[in-house]
Motif scaffolding. Sequence first.
Motif, PDB file in Angstrom:
ATOM      1  N   SER A   1      -4.473  -3.610   6.073  1.00  0.00           N
ATOM      2  CA  SER A   1      -4.138  -2.280   5.239  1.00  0.00           C
ATOM      3  C   SER A   1      -5.063  -2.021   4.430  1.00  0.00           C
ATOM      4  N   GLN A   2      -5.603  -0.437   4.338  1.00  0.00           N
ATOM      5  CA  GLN A   2      -6.440  -0.402   3.369  1.00  0.00           C
ATOM      6  C   GLN A   2      -6.126   0.869   2.527  1.00  0.00           C
ATOM      7  N   PRO A   3      -5.568   0.453   1.479  1.00  0.00           N
ATOM      8  CA  PRO A   3      -5.156   1.451   0.296  1.00  0.00           C
ATOM      9  C   PRO A   3      -6.124   1.523  -0.841  1.00  0.00           C
ATOM     10  N   GLN A   4      -5.827   2.639  -1.587  1.00  0.00           N
ATOM     11  CA  GLN A   4      -6.647   2.646  -2.851  1.00  0.00           C
ATOM     12  C   GLN A   4      -5.792   1.742  -3.820  1.00  0.00           C
ATOM     13  N   TYR A   5      -6.461   1.141  -4.694  1.00  0.00           N
ATOM     14  CA  TYR A   5      -5.933  -0.042  -5.592  1.00  0.00           C
ATOM     15  C   TYR A   5      -6.702  -0.215  -6.712  1.00  0.00           C
ATOM     16  N   SER A   6      -6.159  -0.188  -8.171  1.00  0.00           N
ATOM     17  CA  SER A   6      -6.837  -0.521  -9.097  1.00  0.00           C
ATOM     18  C   SER A   6      -5.998  -0.765 -10.113  1.00  0.00           C
ATOM     19  N   MET A   7      -6.603  -1.215 -11.285  1.00  0.00           N
ATOM     20  CA  MET A   7      -6.051  -1.098 -12.531  1.00  0.00           C
ATOM     21  C   MET A   7      -5.138  -0.069 -12.997  1.00  0.00           C
ATOM     22  N   LEU A   8      -5.566   0.876 -12.582  1.00  0.00           N
ATOM     23  CA  LEU A   8      -4.929   2.441 -13.010  1.00  0.00           C
ATOM     24  C   LEU A   8      -4.059   3.015 -11.594  1.00  0.00           C
ATOM     25  N   TRP A   9      -4.520   2.661 -10.587  1.00  0.00           N
ATOM     26  CA  TRP A   9      -3.877   3.160  -9.389  1.00  0.00           C
ATOM     27  C   TRP A   9      -3.082   1.902  -8.695  1.00  0.00           C
ATOM     28  N   ARG A  10      -1.733   2.044  -8.810  1.00  0.00           N
ATOM     29  CA  ARG A  10      -1.050   0.987  -8.290  1.00  0.00           C
ATOM     30  C   ARG A  10       0.348   1.479  -7.629  1.00  0.00           C
ATOM     31  N   VAL A  11      -0.029   2.340  -6.578  1.00  0.00           N
ATOM     32  CA  VAL A  11       1.146   3.156  -6.052  1.00  0.00           C
ATOM     33  C   VAL A  11       1.656   2.212  -5.032  1.00  0.00           C
ATOM     34  N   ILE A  12       1.040   1.385  -4.363  1.00  0.00           N
ATOM     35  CA  ILE A  12       1.143   0.477  -3.367  1.00  0.00           C
ATOM     36  C   ILE A  12       2.265  -0.801  -3.803  1.00  0.00           C
TER      37      ILE A  12
ATOM     38  N   ALA B   1       6.214  -4.298   2.321  1.00  0.00           N
ATOM     39  CA  ALA B   1       6.280  -4.004   3.836  1.00  0.00           C
ATOM     40  C   ALA B   1       5.136  -4.828   4.527  1.00  0.00           C
ATOM     41  N   CYS B   2       4.037  -4.872   3.950  1.00  0.00           N
ATOM     42  CA  CYS B   2       3.053  -5.387   4.496  1.00  0.00           C
ATOM     43  C   CYS B   2       3.080  -7.007   4.250  1.00  0.00           C
ATOM     44  N   ALA B   3       3.798  -7.608   3.292  1.00  0.00           N
ATOM     45  CA  ALA B   3       4.106  -9.034   3.515  1.00  0.00           C
ATOM     46  C   ALA B   3       4.951  -9.350   4.375  1.00  0.00           C
ATOM     47  N   GLU B   4       6.107  -8.512   4.574  1.00  0.00           N
ATOM     48  CA  GLU B   4       6.862  -9.195   5.860  1.00  0.00           C
ATOM     49  C   GLU B   4       6.185  -8.855   7.145  1.00  0.00           C
ATOM     50  N   ALA B   5       5.149  -8.058   7.281  1.00  0.00           N
ATOM     51  CA  ALA B   5       4.754  -8.063   8.604  1.00  0.00           C
ATOM     52  C   ALA B   5       3.416  -8.798   8.775  1.00  0.00           C
ATOM     53  N   GLY B   6       2.980  -9.434   7.539  1.00  0.00           N
ATOM     54  CA  GLY B   6       1.955 -10.316   7.645  1.00  0.00           C
ATOM     55  C   GLY B   6       0.615  -9.560   7.588  1.00  0.00           C
ATOM     56  N   ILE B   7       0.669  -8.719   6.854  1.00  0.00           N
ATOM     57  CA  ILE B   7      -0.649  -7.677   6.830  1.00  0.00           C
ATOM     58  C   ILE B   7      -1.389  -7.998   5.524  1.00  0.00           C
ATOM     59  N   GLY B   8      -2.677  -8.163   5.395  1.00  0.00           N
ATOM     60  CA  GLY B   8      -3.352  -8.288   4.168  1.00  0.00           C
ATOM     61  C   GLY B   8      -4.085  -6.962   3.787  1.00  0.00           C
ATOM     62  N   GLN B   9      -4.367  -6.864   2.479  1.00  0.00           N
ATOM     63  CA  GLN B   9      -5.069  -5.865   2.125  1.00  0.00           C
ATOM     64  C   GLN B   9      -6.488  -5.834   1.741  1.00  0.00           C
ATOM     65  N   MET B  10      -7.195  -4.783   2.416  1.00  0.00           N
ATOM     66  CA  MET B  10      -8.335  -4.603   2.065  1.00  0.00           C
ATOM     67  C   MET B  10      -8.566  -3.259   1.197  1.00  0.00           C
ATOM     68  N   THR B  11      -8.819  -3.484  -0.316  1.00  0.00           N
ATOM     69  CA  THR B  11      -8.382  -2.209  -0.950  1.00  0.00           C
ATOM     70  C   THR B  11      -9.664  -1.457  -1.053  1.00  0.00           C
ATOM     71  N   TRP B  12      -9.623  -0.298  -1.637  1.00  0.00           N
ATOM     72  CA  TRP B  12     -10.924   0.603  -1.936  1.00  0.00           C
ATOM     73  C   TRP B  12     -10.690   1.330  -3.243  1.00  0.00           C
ATOM     74  N   SER B  13     -11.591   1.689  -3.766  1.00  0.00           N
ATOM     75  CA  SER B  13     -12.038   2.389  -5.136  1.00  0.00           C
ATOM     76  C   SER B  13     -11.499   1.356  -6.516  1.00  0.00           C
ATOM     77  N   PRO B  14     -11.950   0.293  -6.389  1.00  0.00           N
ATOM     78  CA  PRO B  14     -11.424  -0.738  -7.584  1.00  0.00           C
ATOM     79  C   PRO B  14     -11.770  -0.153  -8.807  1.00  0.00           C
ATOM     80  N   LEU B  15     -12.859   0.573  -9.087  1.00  0.00           N
ATOM     81  CA  LEU B  15     -13.094   1.150 -10.125  1.00  0.00           C
ATOM     82  C   LEU B  15     -12.609   2.637 -10.506  1.00  0.00           C
ATOM     83  N   ALA B  16     -11.751   3.110  -9.742  1.00  0.00           N
ATOM     84  CA  ALA B  16     -11.035   4.399  -9.877  1.00  0.00           C
ATOM     85  C   ALA B  16     -12.085   5.269  -9.777  1.00  0.00           C
ATOM     86  N   GLN B  17     -12.905   5.445  -9.037  1.00  0.00           N
ATOM     87  CA  GLN B  17     -13.978   6.336  -8.725  1.00  0.00           C
ATOM     88  C   GLN B  17     -14.925   6.327  -9.815  1.00  0.00           C
TER      89      GLN B  17
END
Length: 329
Positions: free
Chosen positions: A175-186, A193-209
Motif C-alpha cells: 500500500s502506498q499512502p501519504q503518511y507523516s508526523m502531521l498526516w496520520r489518517v491511515i 486492514a493491511c496488517a490483516e491482509a499481510g500488506i506493507g506500507q511504502m509511504t509518500w510525503s514524509p516531510l508533508a510537502q
Amino acid sequence: MKYRKLGNSGLKVSEISYGNWITHGAQLEDVLAKKCVFAALDQGINTFDTEDVYSDTRAEALLGTALKGISRESIVLSTKVCHPTGTGPNDQGLSRKHIFESCNASLRRLGTDYIDIYFAHRFDPHTPLEESFLAFSDLVRQGKILYLGVSEWTAAQIKEGARLSKRFNIPFVASQPQYSMLWRVIEGNVLPACAEAGIGQMTWSPLAQGILSGKYKAGHSLPTGSRALDETGSRFLERLAGQWMQYDALDAIQRLIPIAHECDLTLPQLAIAWILQNNQVSSVIIGASQPEQIQENARASGIVLQSSIMQRIDEILDPFIERNPECTG
C-alpha cells in the motif's frame, strides 16, 4: 542502509526509497536527475518509485535511462496505473484495456521486461474490481508484474482487494499512502486492514510537502528555491499542506528542531525516522532536487527513537495532526 520485507512477501526493499514525482522531467534537468539516481544507489537504496503520468511520462523514461546498465536483479522498480495518460475515454482508470496498455507502455519507457510492484493508483469506482484484478492476475502470469500494490485506497477497498487477490492468486503486498508526523489518517482503519491482509506500507510525503523540513517559518518570506515558489509545487503545497502554513503550526514545527539535534539528526531525518518506527512501514519514499538531499535523508535508515522522544513529538504537534480516515484517497 537497512532493508525490510514488504508485507508478508519475501521481497526486501530499502527502508528509504527514491521517488521521482514532480522532479524528473519537470523541476530537474536530465543530468541532475541522473545524479540523484546514482546518489540513491550509492546510499544503498534499491527501491525506485515512479508513475506513468509523472511529468507526462518523462519521469518513467528518465528513470529507465538512468538505471540502464544497473543490474536489474539488484533493484526494485515500482510504477502505477489509473490516472489519465491521454484524452480518450479509455485512457484512464482500472479497466482491463487501460491496465494492459499502460503496463506495456511503462515497460517500454522504463526499458525493462517486468515491474516489481505495480500500483493501482487510486480506486476506480467506474470499473468492476473483479475486472481489474483479473487483468492484474493475467499480467502476473505473463511475468510482466511480480507484485501488486494500491495507493490511497480506503480500508474497505483494501479488504475487498485482498479478498479478490486470494481468488485470483495475486501477490497483493503493498500500500502506498501519504503518511507523516502531521498526516496520520491511515492509522485508524487502513493500517489494521493491511496488517490483516499481510500488506506493507511504502509511504509518500514524509516531510508533508516540505513543511517538516523546517524551512518555512512564521512571519518569514518563502525561502528561495523552495517547492512553494514553483508553480507545480505551490499547487501541491496548497492542496496537501496548506492547512499547516499558519503561524501556530509553523511555530510548533520549529520546536521540533531541538529534539532532532538531541538525537543528532536534522529535522528531515527525524521526520523520516519517526515513520520508520512503525513496523508496518516497509519503506519511506523520498524525493530530492539535489544528490546531497538523498545523502542526508538516507541516514534516517536504522535510527531508533526512544519512546520519550516520540511522546514529545506528539505533544508538540497534537493540535495540528490530521487523523480523519475520510481524508484517505
